[in-house]
Design an enzyme around this catalytic site. Structure first.
Site, PDB file in Angstrom:
ATOM      1  N   CYS A  47      13.186  10.847   7.272  1.00 52.39           N
ATOM      2  CA  CYS A  47      12.974  10.540   8.696  1.00 52.39           C
ATOM      3  C   CYS A  47      14.237  10.791   9.508  1.00 52.39           C
ATOM      4  O   CYS A  47      14.172  11.058  10.707  1.00 52.39           O
ATOM      5  CB  CYS A  47      12.529   9.103   8.850  1.00 52.39           C
ATOM      6  N   LYS A  61       0.873  -1.176   0.000  1.00 50.95           N
ATOM      7  CA  LYS A  61       0.000   0.000   0.000  1.00 50.95           C
ATOM      8  C   LYS A  61       0.906   1.221   0.000  1.00 50.95           C
ATOM      9  O   LYS A  61       1.400   1.646   1.038  1.00 50.95           O
ATOM     10  CB  LYS A  61      -0.869  -0.019   1.258  1.00 50.95           C
ATOM     11  N   GLU A 115       7.839  16.457  15.823  1.00 52.18           N
ATOM     12  CA  GLU A 115       8.384  16.310  14.467  1.00 52.18           C
ATOM     13  C   GLU A 115       7.653  17.246  13.496  1.00 52.18           C
ATOM     14  O   GLU A 115       6.431  17.238  13.421  1.00 52.18           O
ATOM     15  CB  GLU A 115       8.203  14.860  13.994  1.00 52.18           C
ATOM     16  N   GLU A 120       9.144   1.433  11.189  1.00 53.61           N
ATOM     17  CA  GLU A 120      10.129   2.518  11.099  1.00 53.61           C
ATOM     18  C   GLU A 120       9.322   3.814  11.124  1.00 53.61           C
ATOM     19  O   GLU A 120       8.621   4.134  10.158  1.00 53.61           O
ATOM     20  CB  GLU A 120      10.953   2.365   9.820  1.00 53.61           C
TER      21      GLU A 120
HETATM   22  P1  NAD Z   1       1.700   8.325   7.431  1.00 59.18           P
HETATM   23  O1  NAD Z   1       1.830   7.520   8.662  1.00 59.18           O
HETATM   24  O2  NAD Z   1       0.655   9.370   7.375  1.00 59.18           O
HETATM   25  O3  NAD Z   1       1.385   7.367   6.187  1.00 59.18           O
HETATM   26  C1  NAD Z   1       2.237   6.294   5.857  1.00 59.18           C
HETATM   27  C2  NAD Z   1       1.426   5.234   5.125  1.00 59.18           C
HETATM   28  O4  NAD Z   1       0.467   4.677   6.023  1.00 59.18           O
HETATM   29  C3  NAD Z   1       0.634   5.772   3.938  1.00 59.18           C
HETATM   30  O5  NAD Z   1       0.664   4.792   2.921  1.00 59.18           O
HETATM   31  C4  NAD Z   1      -0.759   5.925   4.516  1.00 59.18           C
HETATM   32  O6  NAD Z   1      -1.787   5.874   3.560  1.00 59.18           O
HETATM   33  C5  NAD Z   1      -0.829   4.727   5.442  1.00 59.18           C
HETATM   34  N1  NAD Z   1      -1.784   4.839   6.544  1.00 59.18           N
HETATM   35  C6  NAD Z   1      -2.182   5.960   7.196  1.00 59.18           C
HETATM   36  N2  NAD Z   1      -3.062   5.627   8.183  1.00 59.18           N
HETATM   37  C7  NAD Z   1      -3.198   4.277   8.157  1.00 59.18           C
HETATM   38  C8  NAD Z   1      -3.959   3.345   8.917  1.00 59.18           C
HETATM   39  N3  NAD Z   1      -4.737   3.723   9.921  1.00 59.18           N
HETATM   40  N4  NAD Z   1      -3.866   2.031   8.612  1.00 59.18           N
HETATM   41  C9  NAD Z   1      -3.059   1.609   7.605  1.00 59.18           C
HETATM   42  N5  NAD Z   1      -2.315   2.449   6.836  1.00 59.18           N
HETATM   43  C10 NAD Z   1      -2.387   3.774   7.114  1.00 59.18           C
HETATM   44  O7  NAD Z   1       3.136   8.912   7.138  1.00 59.18           O
HETATM   45  P2  NAD Z   1       3.553   9.903   5.958  1.00 59.18           P
HETATM   46  O8  NAD Z   1       2.993  11.251   6.242  1.00 59.18           O
HETATM   47  O9  NAD Z   1       3.263   9.256   4.651  1.00 59.18           O
HETATM   48  O10 NAD Z   1       5.146   9.919   6.125  1.00 59.18           O
HETATM   49  C11 NAD Z   1       5.832  10.784   6.980  1.00 59.18           C
HETATM   50  C12 NAD Z   1       6.192  10.100   8.279  1.00 59.18           C
HETATM   51  O11 NAD Z   1       6.952   8.924   8.009  1.00 59.18           O
HETATM   52  C13 NAD Z   1       7.059  10.942   9.183  1.00 59.18           C
HETATM   53  O12 NAD Z   1       6.620  10.804  10.500  1.00 59.18           O
HETATM   54  C14 NAD Z   1       8.448  10.322   9.027  1.00 59.18           C
HETATM   55  O13 NAD Z   1       9.320  10.530  10.098  1.00 59.18           O
HETATM   56  C15 NAD Z   1       8.090   8.887   8.869  1.00 59.18           C
HETATM   57  N6  NAD Z   1       9.185   8.140   8.230  1.00 59.18           N
HETATM   58  C16 NAD Z   1       9.935   7.268   8.972  1.00 59.18           C
HETATM   59  C17 NAD Z   1      10.992   6.574   8.383  1.00 59.18           C
HETATM   60  C18 NAD Z   1      11.860   5.618   9.167  1.00 59.18           C
HETATM   61  O14 NAD Z   1      12.578   4.853   8.547  1.00 59.18           O
HETATM   62  N7  NAD Z   1      11.820   5.619  10.488  1.00 59.18           N
HETATM   63  C19 NAD Z   1      11.272   6.785   7.031  1.00 59.18           C
HETATM   64  C20 NAD Z   1      10.498   7.685   6.317  1.00 59.18           C
HETATM   65  C21 NAD Z   1       9.439   8.343   6.919  1.00 59.18           C
END
Ligand code: NAD
Length: 492
Positions: A294, A184, A396, A260
């Protein structure tokens, strides 16, 4: 009035059982460079998600599940070669969705996608088996050995900031370990995952092994996927609060998760550091990918004796960044991913001012002209005058922004850096070798760099503590998540 064939927006479809299929409805994906429409994305409903899970289950029980490690490793290498060959298309897909500079998409995102498949082809080929002899007091003995089986049908849910890099970081070890998957991608970045599905088929991945469903989280494809009883585990990259929601979704069936998550990463600069190198490194760790990595640094603690020098040097670097079109070689910095994300980042700019920040650089929306001002651009920004008690320093932001804060002693620097619920990454800048090791080891994070940032060996453990995640991926650490060991004990 229906649009004519020539103005029909590009259709970005789900990929299920080896075929591209429509969703229950479509949503628009806009280009963050200028706000223009990129395409219509087909959102998967519960039926499509169920079909994707069923296709993955069927593929797991088919020839893919019986393939030797050697054959799978060969397919992994073929995928990497196909990514290299179709790199320009992947760069275009990534740049279209995110607006990032072409050079960054080519040299980081797409290059790492190929490297991910090569690295896990090597890792899985080299993975050994544990075996040992158990000797009982009565003189009998038993041979114990462990075999590793695939975890099963794995849900792979990824964010928008490094879409292809982060997807393949999970997809490559999942496939190398013999799993089948339902991916997804983020609703903001559907294009490269859809193109990758085509590339995987071309490289010989059988139908159903990799399925891609598009949509959002709760009440959409992401929510349906994590609630589906047919998945055997979830590997997820994204916000900490989403990780928490996913944990709740899989809790009734006790499925394993690898997370992550977010960060509020610190850098510590000692007065003995090579300041030119430190300032250049801080500029990179604060502003790369418009701060949407991240691992990016949002808190910079500087020893008081060099505070003004570091602040001035970093502000000068921020001023030299060139915001512009992705194909312009002079461009260093793209827009934020969306208008909605810009609203969030701007709300922190306002909050920081209200909390008493002095804005050292940036602080708002730039005026760029050239048709770009309807895009989601933001100025690279630096704050001073805040401390760890302020929300702008604790939460963040995920944008091109950092707060600079002075410190006096090594212990104080470590305490300030560790004063967070997150625990993803930290950087220490110093010329004192012993101090570098000492401080790096005391950082409460998953990744602790000294005099560098984002230098990665794909075999090393990647992940975070606290709000930043659960588990580690990378090399053998990934194989451990994506497989289930079974111990076999044979009395001799
Ligand atoms: P997000 O959590 O909003 O979304 C990530 C994914 O999860 C998307 O595909 C989204 O559609 C899906 N999603 C959202 N709610 C969901 C639910 N309830 N059930 C299942 N899937 C769901 O994150 P984002 O805004 O896309 O990305 C930014 C965030 O990601 C920041 O917090 C960043 O720090 C983090 N990040 C972490 C790493 C790491 O390796 N630790 C790497 C990159 C980004």
């Amino acid at each position: 009035m229906s649009p004519s064939a020539s103005t029909q927006p590009r259709q970005i479809r789900n990929f299920i059982g080896g075929e591209f299929v429509d969703g229950v409805r479509t949503f628009d994906k806009f280009n963050p460079i200028d706000g223009s429409l990129i395409g219509e994305v087909h959102e998967a409903g519960p039926e499509e998600v169920a079909r994707a899970v069923a296709a993955a289950r069927a593929a797991l029980e088919g020839p893919w599940g019986r393939m030797s490690v050697g054959e799978r490793a060969q397919i992994m290498r073929r995928i990497a070669d196909t990514i290299d060959r179709r790199s320009a298309e992947l760069v275009a897909a990534e740049v279209g969705d995110t607006g990032k500079p072409e050079a960054l998409a080519r040299d980081l995102d797409v290059a790492r996608a190929a490297a991910n498949f090569r690295s896990f082809a090597d890792t899985v080929s080299a993975a050994g088996l544990d075996s040992y002899l158990t000797e009982l007091p009565d003189g009998r003995s038993a041979l114990n050995y462990a075999i590793r089986k695939p975890l099963g049908v794995v849900a792979v849910i990824v964010p928008w900031n490094l879409p292809l890099l982060l997807l393949t970081w999970k997809l490559a070890p999942a496939l190398a370990s013999g799993n089948t998957v339902v991916v997804k991608p983020s609703e903001e970045t559907p294009s490269s995952a859809t193109l990758l599905a085509e590339i995987l088929s071309e490289a010989g991945v059988p139908p159903g092994v990799v399925n891609v469903v598009h949509g959002f989280g709760e009440g959409s494809a992401g929510g349906y996927l994590t609630a589906h009883p047919g998945i055997d585990g979830v590997t997820f990259t994204g916000e900490s609060s989403t990780g928490s929601a996913i944990m709740r979704a899989v809790a009734p069936r006790v499925r394993p998760v690898s997370f992550e998550l977010g960060g509020k990463n610190a850098a510590v600069v000692f007065a003995d550091a090579n300041l030119d190198a430190a300032i250049a490194g801080l500029a990179r760790s604060t502003f790369l990918n418009t701060g949407q990595v991240c691992l990016c640094t949002e808190r910079i603690y500087v020893e008081r004796a060099v505070f003004d020098d570091v602040a001035a040097g970093l502000a000068e670097h921020a001023g030299r960044l060139r915001l512009g079109r992705p194909g312009d070689p002079a461009t260093t910095t793209g827009p934020l991913i969306s208008q909605a994300h810009r609203e969030k980042v701007l709300s922190y700019f306002e909050l920081a001012r209200a909390e008493g920040a002095t804005v050292l650089a940036g602080g708002g929306i730039p005026t760029l002209g050239d048709g770009l001002d309807s895009g989601s651009w933001i100025q690279p920004t630096l704050w001073t005058g805040l401390d760890n008690s302020h929300r702008a320093v604790r939460e963040e932001v995920f944008g091109p922004v950092a707060a600079l804060i002075p410190f006096d002693t090594e212990d104080e620097a470590i305490a300030l850096a560790n004063d967070t619920e997150y625990g993803l990454a930290a950087v220490t800048w110093t010329s004192d070798l012993a101090r570098g090791h000492r401080v790096a080891q005391r950082m409460r994070v998953g990744m602790s760099w000294v005099n560098t940032w984002y230098l990665r060996d794909l075999r090393s453990p990647f992940g975070g503590t606290g709000l930043s995640g659960i588990g580690r991926e990378g090399g053998q650490h990934s194989i451990e998540f994506y497989t289930e060991p079974t111990n076999v004990c044979v009395q001799l």
